[in-house]
Design a protein around this motif. Structure first.
Motif, PDB file in Angstrom:
ATOM      1  N   LYS A 249       0.492   7.155  10.185  1.00 49.48           N
ATOM      2  CA  LYS A 249       1.991   6.482  10.107  1.00 49.48           C
ATOM      3  C   LYS A 249       1.914   5.435  11.432  1.00 49.48           C
ATOM      4  N   CYS A 250       2.859   4.469  10.799  1.00 43.61           N
ATOM      5  CA  CYS A 250       2.801   3.236  11.774  1.00 43.61           C
ATOM      6  C   CYS A 250       3.499   3.728  13.207  1.00 43.61           C
ATOM      7  N   SER A 257       2.806   2.377   6.668  1.00 42.74           N
ATOM      8  CA  SER A 257       1.583   3.177   7.086  1.00 42.74           C
ATOM      9  C   SER A 257       0.510   2.168   7.737  1.00 42.74           C
ATOM     10  N   ALA A 258      -0.364   2.562   8.620  1.00 43.25           N
ATOM     11  CA  ALA A 258      -1.416   1.750   9.228  1.00 43.25           C
ATOM     12  C   ALA A 258      -2.682   2.311   8.744  1.00 43.25           C
ATOM     13  N   PHE A 277      -2.291  -3.433  10.410  1.00 43.98           N
ATOM     14  CA  PHE A 277      -0.844  -3.175  10.098  1.00 43.98           C
ATOM     15  C   PHE A 277      -0.194  -3.968   9.368  1.00 43.98           C
ATOM     16  N   CYS A 280       2.935  -2.366   7.933  1.00 49.55           N
ATOM     17  CA  CYS A 280       3.972  -1.888   9.025  1.00 49.55           C
ATOM     18  C   CYS A 280       4.928  -3.065   9.110  1.00 49.55           C
ATOM     19  N   TYR A 325       4.155  -7.376  13.806  1.00 47.49           N
ATOM     20  CA  TYR A 325       2.788  -6.853  13.459  1.00 47.49           C
ATOM     21  C   TYR A 325       2.560  -7.730  12.209  1.00 47.49           C
TER      22      TYR A 325
END
Length: 539
Positions: A249-250, A257-258, A277, A280, A325
């Motif tokens: 999860k970011c 999502s990362a 990222f 994100c 990001y």
């Protein structure tokens, strides 16, 4: 020879030429219709053979008959009565009507046709497997005065489909493969199927109800080939083997999502790569996009245009913080595209402050500090390429609102933009860009050796196109750092200079195109230097 014959009745005579035998005659002058008169013929005399004559006489009729039964059993109908003429040796002598009609009313009220009520719900399918039927019915509503059947069917049917019915000794479909028993060094996977109709695995169908196959045959990594658990940026990255990509999860201030890849160095030791990222999106950027959609919902042109001005102002404030990001960069490109499209649809001319803020946002986005972020973003989308297309569209939006021979110059730390409007029929002069002596020019642009020359003869259209377009909008941009973040036009080339772009609408049709471009190398020692052009507007 012609003869005249006179009727024996006093006061009424018929004069007519005598015709051949069998001729019929008619008398005029009476208001009663011809088919309601009594037409008689005198007996043929010996003196004047072949002569017939119609004649009316005094009333000599019998009594009227009784009225007939009414023609309808309900509502308004009709009745009829008749009478006959009295016969005499001299013919039939009567006048007046021999048939009368009158209206008759019945006390009974005629019934009104019934009305169908709504169809009921469909019944269950007649069978539980294979194809069957469903039924539904409706009722007829009887009128208050009288009664009559409704026209049409009171029942309806349709087909319904179910799963095929099981039959003896036939295998059903295979289910999914199970998870592998091992993550490496060869494991096993299994799947099963059922014998339809029996519910007993493998009986009485012929063959096996189970299949097995190998999986994850790769060698298990050694200890030094595994990336260890790591806690970075409020995220825990679990242990994984080299070459694998895991997702997380970011951070709490973003959604999406990362991802992160486990790599091997030259000595065969695993290490974590830099987290990506690109997917994100910070909450602030997502909220700004939601506010943009709210402004789009406004029906009034002025409100929508003012809303876009507010969006650009807020985006500039976010970009100035430089805490975003790589996914925020891609999302900002989408926001600028929506702003440009809304200005265009609302036919709202952005103010000079809106134009300056728009290009300042772009300048922040293409800053050299964002080189790594753009490289990360390229894994998801060629955002820097899309940004060039958005900038081009915004230039033509601004240029369309300029007056003839008017120009606009915008200078930031990372780009110089020139926009001018020229009449199609009389382009004023050649275009030299950038004009380094202009007021407000940045030192990096003033000392730059990069330039482009466009002769005015290039800006020409055919006669038919000149009728459709009255002016050219010419935009030229010098990007200071775009070459560092653009994906190369083709491998193994690398962009080692500033980037010059030119956009002209409508596209000119020059007879001898000759544009002069000069570019200097940013990186010394470049091998095999060459000038390349490519068109990103088609992407």
């Amino acid at each position: 020879m012609r003869r005249l014959v006179q009727a024996p009745v006093p006061g009424q005579t018929c004069l007519s030429p005598l015709h051949q035998r069998g001729t019929r005659w008619a008398q005029k002058g009476n208001d009663v219709e011809e088919n309601q008169k009594v037409k008689t013929q005198w007996p043929r005399s010996a003196d004047e053979p072949g002569v017939y004559m119609a004649q009316t006489g005094d009333p000599a009729a019998e009594e009227w008959s009784q009225w007939s039964v009414c023609s309808l059993t309900c509502g308004q109908g009709s009745q009829v009565r008749t009478r006959s003429c009295v016969s005499s040796p001299y013919g039939t002598l009567c006048s007046g009507l021999l048939r009368e009609t009158r209206v008759c009313n019945n006390t009974a009220t005629c019934p009104v046709e019934g009305q169908w009520l709504e169809w009921g719900a469909w019944s269950r399918c007649s069978v539980t497997c294979a194809n069957g039927t469903q039924q539904r019915t409706r009722r007829c509503s009887v009128a208050a005065h009288g009664w009559a059947e409704c026209k049409g069917a009171h029942a309806d049917a349709r087909e319904c489909a179910n799963a095929p019915c099981p039959s003896d000794s036939k295998w059903g479909p295979w289910n999914h493969w199970s998870l592998c028993s091992k993550t490496c060094d060869t494991g096993w996977q299994r799947r099963f199927r059922m014998c339809q109709g029996t519910g007993v695995q493998g009986y009485p169908c012929e063959g096996s109800g189970e299949e097995v196959k190998t999986c994850n045959e790769k060698k298990c990594p050694a200890y030094h080939e595994m990336c260890k658990d790591e806690y970075v940026m409020l995220m825990t990255w679990k242990k994984t083997a080299a070459g694998e990509v895991i997702y997380n999860k970011c951070p709490p201030n973003a959604t999406g999502s990362a991802s992160r890849r486990c790599l091997l160095n030259a000595h065969g030791v695993a290490y974590w790569g830099i987290p990506s990222f690109a997917r994100c999106i910070s909450h602030e950027y997502r909220y700004l996009h939601l506010s943009l959609r709210e402004h789009l919902a406004k029906g009034q042109r002025v409100l929508a245009g003012e809303g876009m001005s507010q969006v650009v102002r807020s985006l500039l404030e976010l970009m100035a913080r430089k805490t975003y990001y790589s996914g925020d960069l891609l999302f900002s490109v989408e926001i600028l595209r929506n702003v440009t499209d809304t200005f265009k649809r609302a036919t709202y001319t952005p103010s000079s402050e809106d134009v300056q803020r728009f290009f300042q946002v772009v300048s922040y986005m293409v800053d050299a500090e964002n080189r790594d972020k753009w490289e990360d973003a390229q894994q998801v989308s060629p955002g820097s390429v899309h940004l060039m297309k958005v900038v081009e569209d915004f230039i033509h939006l601004v240029g369309g609102a300029l007056k003839a021979f008017q120009s606009s110059l915008i200078v930031t730390d990372n780009l110089v933009i020139s926009i001018q409007r020229e009449p199609v029929s009389a382009v004023s002069s050649d275009i030299n860009f950038p004009m380094k002596g202009r007021r407000g020019m940045k030192d990096w642009a003033r000392t730059s050796e990069d330039k482009i020359f466009i002769p005015k003869d290039m800006l020409s259209l055919s006669s038919s196109e000149m009728e459709e377009s009255s002016h050219f909008v010419v935009g030229a941009i010098l990007y200071r750092t775009l070459g560092l973040i653009l994906p190369p036009p083709r491998s193994p080339l690398a962009v080692t200079s500033k980037v010059l772009t030119v956009t002209v609408r409508p596209p000119p049709k020059p007879t001898e195109p000759h544009v002069m471009v000069e570019l200097s190398h940013v990186i010394n020692g470049t091998s095999q230097p060459q000038c390349v052009t490519w068109d990103y507007s088609k992407m």
